[in-house]
Design a protein around this motif. Structure first.
Motif: not given
Lengths: 163, 93, 122, 530, 114, 975
Positions: E53-61, F738-744, F751-754
């Protein structure tokens, strides 16, 4: 002009809605995208030489839809009951032949989808030369009743809509 | 309480769907004929898709919707190919 | 709105809808396993493909409408497409089965044990 | 840095790729255009490769003791993918280009018409090989391996035919399995170290928690197995001989570099990550390399002796060459490694030339891919059945003498006999090995000497048969100008290597020494002092 | 427990795949390779550890890596899927060609001589 | 001229001449000869010009750097020993060239012959002028090589080919040993420079490795000089043209071994090993060679064995380790070269003019060629050691040396006897050579009447014979100074012993032995001469078994056979064992590493929740499907496809479950395409029946194989599960993610890091991956263009045929109606699905950067859309309507992806640097625009192209089949 732009208005509408739903939003970009897709994509249907579907009677569509929903619910119940083991012994399944007057292939397609989507009946084979339909029925009580049901409830309405 | 109903409702739903998948898989393994297996696969796909929907509800994320949609829209391509193969011996002619 | 803020009725309705849908689907799978002939079996999964699916889709729509605070019945797409496509598969399968039973070329590429019950020939 | 200079390192990868894709946009029937495109591309790649080589020798910084690093997508290492050109990479790229240019010239005589899309596949192969040599990232290495392999599958089957397909099936199956092993290894290393960059990986190896070291070694061992398959190390390399024998001559010749990619990676990773400074992991797997190398050397030599035709002998020569370098790497002596690197260059070129030569000598009498049964469906005939296509271009006089000379050079190179570069490499290795007497070095000395003898025995037997004892009904030897130019180019390179042996060997030894100091590499890539 | 299940899954898939890989018929081999590539995909994926349940799709920010599943193995798996798809297709065609050219679907292009 | 230049000329001129000669046209016999002659003359003059420089043991050196790091330079080093050898090589070379001009037939490519000859001359010069051990070995191998080419010059003859190969193999083997030996010596001495090595004598002898080194060096010398037991190659080499035999196999190449022994003599001359090996080999060779020579019928064969014997004599002299012995060895080397070369040439003349060399056919030739006869008689007398000829002098020295050293070892004591015996043999075969050829009744078995050769062909013989006489009569004046300087070079100026080159030493033991030998030889001929000429027993008496050449050939075929056996035993070309090995090797490697390093597992059993159990149940199903697929794959291929699909779906669900929606999407889509592909392929595979039973033995074997494989598979599964579990239960390491998630989002614009990783951070991977796809597309196309299905797959599938049959044809239906009816409903649905799938693909593509999806998924979705049309409508129908050019798509996809990357270069940023920007569009508001989208577009195009290409190419096979059938039918109907 309009025909060139919108060869299949219904399709365009469907695509527009689909696109909006896929976007999951109704913001301007989504609407713009949906519009573009709705206008552009049907052009490929030209290549696939699909005929425009003439819709005659919108009212009949609603009636048919309601009819289908009810039938689906009813037959769901019926089939569930069969699976749960009630009436195990008296039940008997089998093929029936239904002579169809329907010729339009879209109408036939819709009929096929309805019949098959309804639990308990399966569209097996249709012979275009004789217009004879082979149907498999899970709970075959009375063959004529089924034929009557199909011709009366569906075929008539479909003919109203398509022919 | 209501949260618990939601939770357990969804959990049991998932369990049922997985069980349904297992039954479908059983049919696919057992056969006895090729069409039974294909039918089993179709059912398997169907229940898998439903499982994804329920999973979406459980996790509250709408991201899984697309996976389900693809099964709904395109999953049948595989089954159609199988069925066609059974019927005609050839998928594309 | 997060899941925790969901009103109680909604929780119950969503939970039950999903449960019912899953149960129907399961029932369909049971049928798939318990029926004796292919032509009977082919009817069973339709349970899940129609009402079962509809219930779960409804649950999903309801849930996400409440969670996201707007009506966005995306799952309808699934419903529509599934309804349209499942029959295609089943029709083809039924056709294939019928045809294979009619022409007894016994053990070909995909053949298995012969069908126990003789299908009725039209 | 000028625009050209900055992106130089990218060109050995990008040029073939762009040219190949451009070629796809044209109809296959425009052969002349395609020949021109691919020749131009190859010439350009050769120039670039030589420029890179020159720079790595005389680089502005530290007298060439650094590596040129290119950050793709402008993401810094270890996050983005970097291309690294150090002395070893530059050398290998230059080698690939020379081999590629020779092979392409040869193929233009007729072989490029034996099947569709030869030029594109060939350029893709070059792209893959160069990429594998230049990349500084483990997973990217996998990708380039796959490019190279995919193209090699295409080329191995080029011209079609039962023998090719039969051998190709095994080749593909084994390499697919090897690719899976590669993936397992790389991902395991990622799971333990959290990085994919080779330089950072080398750093992490030094500092890894003792608890994780075992897993790290498991990953490295699995990865190593994948590479040894590519090197055709015994007992993982039985696929090589049938495949290379069955493949069309230019393909087989180009494949001479493929096993060297495996060798390169083994050298690169073992010296970078498992060198002296790697703490508890220092020299990990080295004894296995020695054993595998010696076994490969022995098996290759025996195979060479046992060969019934020249292309098969060429295939075993490839194995001998890998075995030699692996065994030397297993000894782990930097002084010897220089010789091995020098040997690598010469033997690769010679093996390539050998395949080309074999085709010319056995033309018409071979049982290669396509003769036995036509496999065409729509065109039931030999690929060269068409009279117009059958001509290998301009035919040169005195073919027998020229081919005899070429064969002699090949034999000397492969057997490592004086005075050509094959000998120099062997001499350098023997010289180094004789200095430090240990069981390992004695074993390698014996192995090297015997393999020379075996090579000589096998090749003279075959050469005498092919050149001197031709059947009366065997077709007259004919060699096209383009074919001779291709072979001649490769062999001339061998001769030049011997004449400028001092400089060449100096470079190789300097390279070996550079490889022994991984810190410099790490610093160049990561920009930090380890 | 999830880890255990997934590990067992990888084990079962790879065992089945390996067994098929070692069979004598080309079709079995291709199926084995496919099964193995499933296993390997899962294996690569598992190297990023498991998170539900934590897909790597980030929130903005504000991005906090702890909140997301490890995206790198996922990217690797994607590449691996594509490549193994391509190569499976290739292998299929080659095995068909082999069957066509040799008349046998044995991996060696000839029925074992007994 | 400076001495450096002269030295260089001596070495380089022959090679240059060889290169020029090689370029001459095939018929330029005279031109090549003149060239060669000039070359040898120039070199000879240069050499002569250098003579005055080192009468007193001086050494001339010229170093040209070659491999500085190894301490190997090209050092030309000229001392007395080298000089005398060089003079021999060049002098006799010049004569042989002259001779060969007349000997060689104009039908042969003579320039090539001269080219080889000159090159050989250069190589010999290289050997004798070497001032570096490695250089010596290099030129040594070159002499073997050119000798190979010269022996095989008439390669039409099988004997020439075999002789050449044997000579090369034996001498190259020796050369390799020599090389290793030299490397060892160099390693001990610390330098390869000859002068340094000579100076380091004590160091070398003190090192235990020196024994090995010496043994290896001796191996080289003995093989080259045809010493027992390696002597057999020399007689076989007689298949060479006679000038070659005269030059290489009497005067020069075989002397290279002697030269080497002389070079090593100062260092090792007094060691035990040296004595036993060198003297032992020498004496054995001396006797065996002489004995065998007696029984030859071929003139050249006789001379060859005689050469062996004489070489044995020289080697024996060297083996004795005494300074006088060394001097005698040098002297005899020179003498042997002169008389043996002239004898060979004489034999060649006889062969040339009489058409045979068989002594049984030859007889009484003296009448026809008196001059040649006289010359041959004189030379043979020299060979026999008749006084007043050079052979006598050196043989005297030899006997003196043997007698002087006859104490100590038993071997020493026996030496005088053996030497005398060998000399007697020598007399015997010399007599036989002369008497059988030139005397007796006129020949009867010849095809033509023999006559004297052209005068210039005889000249070289005359010169050599004159030299024999001159040296024999006036040794001190003619050869004295040269011999002295050579002796100085070997022994050193201070250690030079007294020796006399006088003709008459008074009555002494050696003279007695000489006389004994002469007498014995004559007597023996008188007794056995006739018998020998017929030799009813054949071969040398008593030594028939000892046929080295035969044994060698046996050994060679044995080696080849053995190699083939080993290759088949230790290698395999079958796929299954290879795959098994690969799997086992990986397992073993992993296991070894794991056991050595230790892999700890830290299980983490948090109490499992309900969903964990569901997950477990899911995989119970999935695993079951996988196992069942494996189980069914042989007989129920379709079932296997179905079950694999199920297992694939379970892994998709797992991806979703474990937060990898992108993977799930992609895997699902690929799954569909793969299934269709497999089904397309299934049509061409043979039917597989369970009821066909294999033989019992086969069953047992296959059962055992299966059991083993089952174990392997289980172990693989366990191992992989173990490793993954070990990793999964470890805490996450701090890595690049970490780098990828932070800078994606902030730097990659997505927003889709992958997806950002795929199209931006690691776009190069994707770039490569699509290339792979494209390449595979091309390969598939290439393969299928020439696809030929197996015969049993040719006809249309049963289903289809039966279908057409089954349809009620009577009611006026056309063929194909059945299909149309069958597909009526699916066709409508699938056709109308097409635009919807396109919409889906567009969405997948556009949202990729922010949500699951992306170029690849979009591409595959589009391909499936096309695929659906193909399935519903058939290939022809679709292709009439949709213009699909998959290769173009592939090309454009790759071009666009590369072009997108290249744009960055235009801004002087690295390849594939992406840019993104939020753009405010009217009405639409803020829209993100990332350049990576263009890259992704390339991906879409390529994926569609490649996937459709594969599917369509495969599908077209059926079509083509149908078309061909139709055509065949038509043709039949027409006929």
């Amino acid at each position: 002009m309009i025909r060139a732009l919108l060869p299949h208005p219904l399709l365009a509408l469907g695509l527009f809605v689909t696109s909006l739903l896929m976007s999951g939003s109704v913001g301007p970009p989504s609407i713009a995208l949906a519009a573009v897709l709705a206008l552009a994509t049907p052009q490929v249907m030209r290549a696939l030489d699909a005929q425009t579907i003439p819709i005659r009677s919108p009212g009949a569509i609603v009636a048919l839809a309601g009819c289908v929903v009810i039938d689906v619910l009813r037959s769901n119940w019926a089939v569930a009951a069969i699976i749960l083991g009630r009436r195990r012994h008296e039940r008997q399944s089998g093929f029936i032949h239904v002579p169809l007057d329907l010729k339009d292939r879209y109408a036939l397609a819709v009929l096929a989808v309805i019949l098959t989507a309804t639990p308990g009946t399966l569209w097996v084979e249709y012979d275009s030369a004789t217009g004879r339909l082979l149907l498999h029925v899970l709970d075959l009580v009375e063959e004529d009743e089924w034929i009557h049901l199909i011709k009366d409830r569906y075929e008539r309405r479909l003919m109203e809509i398509f022919e | 309480m209501s949260q618990a109903i939601l939770f357990w409702g969804l959990t049991i739903a998932q369990a049922l769907l997985v069980a349904a998948m297992a039954l479908a898989a059983w049919r696919a393994v057992r056969g006895p004929r090729a069409q039974d297996r294909v039918l089993g696969l179709d059912t398997f796909y169907l229940n898998g898709m439903l499982l994804l929907l329920v999973f979406g509800i459980r996790t509250g994320g709408s991201i899984y919707f697309y996976a389900a949609l693809i099964i709904g829209m395109l999953g049948f391509a595989a089954t159609v190919a199988l069925a066609k193969f059974l019927m005609r011996g050839e998928v594309i002619e | 709105m997060s899941v925790a803020d969901l009103p109680a009725w909604a929780c119950v309705v969503v939970g039950l809808l999903a449960l019912a849908g899953a149960a129907l689907s399961f029932l369909g799978a049971v049928g798939l396993c318990s029926f004796k002939t292919f032509y009977e079996r082919v009817h069973a999964p339709t349970l899940g493909a129609t009402l079962g699916m509809a219930l779960i889709v409804a649950a999903s729509i309801l849930f996400f409408t409440l969670i996201e605070g707007r009506f966005m019945p995306r799952e309808l797409l699934i419903g529509v497409f599934l309804t349209v496509t499942t029959p295609v598969t089943l029709i083809l399968l039924g056709r294939a089965a019928l045809f294979r039973d009619r022409t007894e070329f016994a053990r070909d590429e995909a053949a298995d044990e012969p069908e126990p019950s003789t299908p009725s020939l039209p | 840095m000028s625009l050209w200079d900055h992106h130089l390192i990218l060109l050995p990868i990008l040029l073939p790729m762009v040219m190949a894709s451009a070629m796809l946009l044209f109809d296959e029937r425009r052969r002349r255009l395609k020949s021109v495109i691919s020749l131009t591309a190859m010439a350009a790649i050769l120039l670039v490769a030589l420029a890179l080589l020159h720079e790595s020798m005389t680089g502005a910084v530290d007298g060439g003791d650094t590596a040129r690093v290119y950050r793709l997508g402008d993401w810094s290492a270890p996050f983005g993918i970097v291309l690294v050109a150090d002395r070893l990479s530059a050398m290998m790229v230059a080698l690939t280009s020379v081999l590629g240019a020779g092979v392409l010239a040869f193929a233009l005589a007729r072989w490029d018409r034996a099947g569709p899309r030869f030029h594109a596949l060939f350029l893709f192969l070059i792209m893959g090989v160069n990429g594998a040599f230049l990349t500084g990232d483990l997973f990217n290495l996998f990708v380039f391996f796959e490019i190279m392999l995919a193209a090699s599958y295409g080329l191995a089957l080029h011209g079609s035919g039962e023998a090719r397909i039969r051998a190709g099936l095994t080749y593909i199956a084994i390499n697919l399995t090897a690719s899976l092993l590669f993936l397992i290894g790389v991902s395991l290393l990622y799971g333990v170290t959290g990085t994919l960059n080779m330089a950072e990986f080398a750093l992490k190896v030094r500092t890894i928690a003792p608890d994780d070291r075992g897993l790290l070694h498991v990953g490295a061992a699995i990865l190593g197995t994948a590479f040894l398959i590519k090197c055709a190390a015994w007992p993982l390399g039985f696929w090589l001989a049938p495949t290379y024998t069955a493949a069309s001559a230019p393909s087989a010749a180009a494949f001479a570099i493929l096993s060297k990619v495996g060798v390169y990676v083994v050298l690169r990773l073992s010296l970078l990550a498992f060198g002296d400074g790697a703490g508890a992991s220092a020299h990990f797997g080295q004894p296995w390399l020695l054993v595998a190398g010696l076994a490969t050397l022995a098996f290759g030599t025996l195979g060479l002796i046992a060969s019934r035709d020249l292309s098969r002998a060429g295939a075993y020569a490839v194995m001998v060459s890998s075995g030699t370098i692996l065994a030397v790497a297993g000894v782990g002596d930097k002084a010897v490694l220089g010789g091995a690197l020098f040997y690598l260059i010469g033997s690769t070129l010679a093996c390539g030339a050998m395949f080309l030569l074999a085709e010319v000598l056995q033309r018409g009498v071979d049982s290669g891919g396509q003769r036995e049964r036509a496999v065409f469906d729509d065109e039931y005939r030999d690929p060269f059945d068409d009279d117009e296509r059958n001509e290998p271009g301009l035919v040169i006089p005195a073919a027998v003498a020229a081919l005899g000379g070429a064969f002699l050079i090949c034999t000397l190179m492969i057997a490592g006999l004086p005075p050509l570069s094959g000998f120099i490499g062997k001499l350098a290795m023997l010289d180094g090995l004789a200095r430090s007497v240990s069981p390992a070095s004695i074993a390698v000395i014996v192995g090297l000497s015997l393999s020379s003898l075996g090579g000589l025995i096998g090749l003279t037997r075959l050469g005498v048969g092919a050149l001197w004892a031709r059947d009366d009904d065997a077709p007259e030897l004919v060699v096209g100008a383009a074919e001779l130019a291709g072979m001649g180019g490769l062999l001339a390179a061998c001769v030049l290597l011997a004449i400028f042996g001092g400089a060449g060997l100096g470079f190789a030894e300097h390279t070996a020494e550079w490889l022994g100091r991984p810190d410099a590499y790490i610093r160049a890539v990561l920009g930090t002092t380890p | 427990m999830t880890e255990f299940v997934l590990a067992a899954a990888i084990g079962v898939l790879s065992a089945a795949g390996t067994w098929l890989l070692l069979r004598p018929r080309t079709f079995q081999v291709i199926k084995g390779l496919s099964l193995l590539s499933y296993a390997v995909n899962l294996f690569i994926f598992s190297m990023g550890r498991l998170r539900s349940g934590m897909p790597p799709i980030t929130a903005k920010g504000a991005e906090r890596p702890e909140l997301y599943a490890d995206p790198t193995p996922q990217a690797l798996v994607l590449t691996a899927i594509v490549i193994s798809f391509a190569l499976t297709a290739l292998f299929l065609v080659v095995l068909l060609a082999s069957r066509g050219a040799t008349g046998s679907d044995h991996v060696d292009g000839r029925e074992p001589a007994e | 001229m400076s001495s450096n230049l002269l030295l260089l000329v001596i070495l380089a001129a022959p090679f240059l001449g060889a290169a020029v000669a090689a370029g001459l046209p095939r018929h330029a016999r005279t031109a090549a000869a003149i060239l060669s002659w000039l070359v040898s003359l120039v070199s000879l003059v240069s050499l002569a010009a250098l003579w005055p420089r080192f009468a007193d043991g001086e050494v001339l050196r010229l170093a040209i750097p070659w491999l500085p790091s190894l301490g190997v330079s090209l050092i030309l080093r000229l001392d007395g020993l080298s000089w005398i050898f060089a003079a021999l090589i060049l002098g006799i070379g010049a004569l042989v060239v002259l001779y060969a001009r007349y000997y060689m037939s104009p039908k042969d490519p003579v320039p090539r012959f001269f080219s080889f000859l000159l090159a050989f001359m250069g190589a010999m010069q290289g050997v004798v002028l070497s001032g570096n051990l490695i250089q010596l070995a290099v030129f040594w191998e070159l002499t073997s090589l050119f000798s190979f080419l010269l022996i095989g010059y008439w390669h039409q003859n099988a004997s020439a080919r075999e002789g050449a190969r044997m000579a090369l193999t034996v001498t190259a083997l020796g050369g390799l040993c020599l090389l290793v030996g030299m490397i060892l010596i160099g390693g001990i001495a610390g330098s390869y420079d000859l002068d340094d090595v000579l100076a380091a004598k004590s160091v070398i002898l003190a090192d235990p490795r020196s024994v090995v080194a010496l043994a290896l060096v001796l191996m080289g010398a003995l093989t080259k000089s045809a010493q027992f037991p390696f002597h057999f190659w020399l007689p076989r080499a007689m298949a060479a043209p006679t000038p070659v035999s005269a030059y290489l196999h009497s005067a020069t190449m075989v002397k290279a071994g002697i030269f080497l022994l002389l070079r090593m003599w100062p260092i090792f001359g007094q060691t035990e090993l040296w004595y036993f090996v060198v003297a032992g080999a020498g004496v054995a060779t001396l006797l065996i060679g002489a004995w065998c020579a007696i029984f030859q019928h071929d003139l050249k064969g006789l001379l060859a064995y005689s050469t062996i014997s004489h070489l044995g004599l020289i080697v024996l002299l060297l083996g004795l380790g005494s300074p006088l012995g060394a001097i005698a060895a040098i002297f005899h080397t020179v003498n042997h070269a002169t008389f043996k070369a002239s004898l060979f040439m004489a034999a060649g003349i006889i062969d040339h003019e009489a058409g045979t060399r068989d002594m049984r056919k030859l007889s009484g030739l003296y009448k026809f060629m008196p001059i040649t006869g006289t010359l041959a008689i004189v030379a043979a007398a020299a060979m026999a050691g008749v006084p007043l000829l050079n052979g006598f002098l050196s043989k005297e020295m030899f006997l003196a040396e043997v007698v002087a050293g006859s104490d100590g070892h038993a071997l020493n004591a026996a030496l005088p006897v053996l030497a005398t015996l060998a000399s007697a043999f020598g007399v015997l075969y010399s007599l036989r050579f002369i008497l059988a050829t030139f005397f007796g009744p006129p020949p009867t078995a010849l095809d033509r009447v023999p006559h004297e050769p052209p005068a210039w062909m005889r000249r070289p013989v005359e010169i050599l014979v004159a030299l024999c006489l001159l040296v024999g009569v006036l040794p001190a004046i003619t050869v004295g100074p040269f011999l002295r300087s050579a002796a100085v070079a070997v022994l050193g100026f201070d250690d030079l012993p007294y020796y006399s080159l006088a003709l008459w030493h008074g009555f002494n033991m050696p003279l007695l032995l000489s006389v004994l030998a002469l007498g014995g030889g004559v007597l023996a001929y008188a007794i056995f001469g006739q018998k020998l000429n017929t030799n009813p027993r054949g071969g040398p008496w008593g030594l028939k078994r000892l046929n080295g050449g035969y044994l060698f050939e046996k050994a060679m075929t044995g080696i080849v056979k053995g190699a083939r056996w080993v290759e088949s035993r230790l290698g395999t070309e079958r796929m299954q064992p290879q795959l098994r090995l690969v799997v086992l090797a990986a397992l073993a490697a992993g296991a070894a590493a794991a056991f050595a390093g230790g892999v700890a597992i830290r299980p983490s059993w948090s109490s499992p929740g309900a969903s964990e159990f569901i997950f477990a149940a899911l995989w119970l199903t999935g695993g079951g499907c996988a196992v069942a697929a494996a189980w069914q794959a042989k007989y129920h291929r379709l079932a296997a496809v179905v079950l694999m699909g199920a297992a694939g779906l379970v892994s998709c669900i797992t991806f979703v479950w474990m937060s990898a929606p992108d993977l799930a999407l992609t895997q699902l889509l690929v799954e569909v395409v793969t299934t269709v592909l497999l089904l397309l392929g299934l049509r061409w595979l043979p039917k597989r029946r369970e009821d066909i039973q294999a033989s019992r033995a086969e069953l047992v074997r296959s059962r055992r194989r299966r059991r083993v494989d089952l174990v392997i598979a289980a172990v693989v599964g366990l191992a992989l599960a173990f490793v993954s579990y070990a990793v999964m239960t470890r805490p996450m390491v701090e890595g690049i993610s970490r780098f990828f998630v932070e800078r994606a989002y902030s730097e990659g614009g997505g927003r889709n890091v992958v997806n950002v990783i795929l199209v931006d951070f690691r776009a190069f991977d994707t770039f490569g991956e699509i290339t792979v796809l494209g390449i595979v597309g091309l390969t598939v196309l290439a393969l299928l263009r020439r696809f030929r299905p197996a015969s049993d797959s040719l006809p249309a599938p049963n289903q289809k045929q039966a279908r057409e049959r089954a349809g009620p044809v009577a009611e006026g239906r056309k063929a194909g109606d059945a299909l149309r009816d069958t597909m009526l409903i699916p066709r409508v649905v699938m056709r109308w699905m097409f635009p919807f799938v396109i919409v889906l693909a567009v969405h997948l593509f556009l949202r990729g950067h922010d949500l699951p999806g992306g170029g690849f998924a979009a591409g595959v979705a589009l391909s499936i859309a096309v695929l659906l049309q193909y399935m519903a409508n058939g290939a022809r129908w679709v292709e009439e309507r949709l213009l699909l050019r998959p290769i173009l798509w592939i090309g454009w996809g790759l071009t666009i992806a590369a072009g997108c990357g290249l744009v960055a270069i235009g801004f002087n940023r690295p390849f594939l640097t992406s840019a993104f920007q939020y753009v405010n569009l009217p009405l639409l508001g803020q829209v993100p625009l990332a350049s990576a989208v263009v890259f992704d577009l390339g991906v879409v195009l390529l994926v569609v192209g490649a996937t459709v290409l594969m599917l369509v190419a495969l599908a077209h096979q059926s079509l083509r089949r149908a078309r061909d059938d139709a055509e065949a039918e038509q043709a039949e109907g027409g006929a």
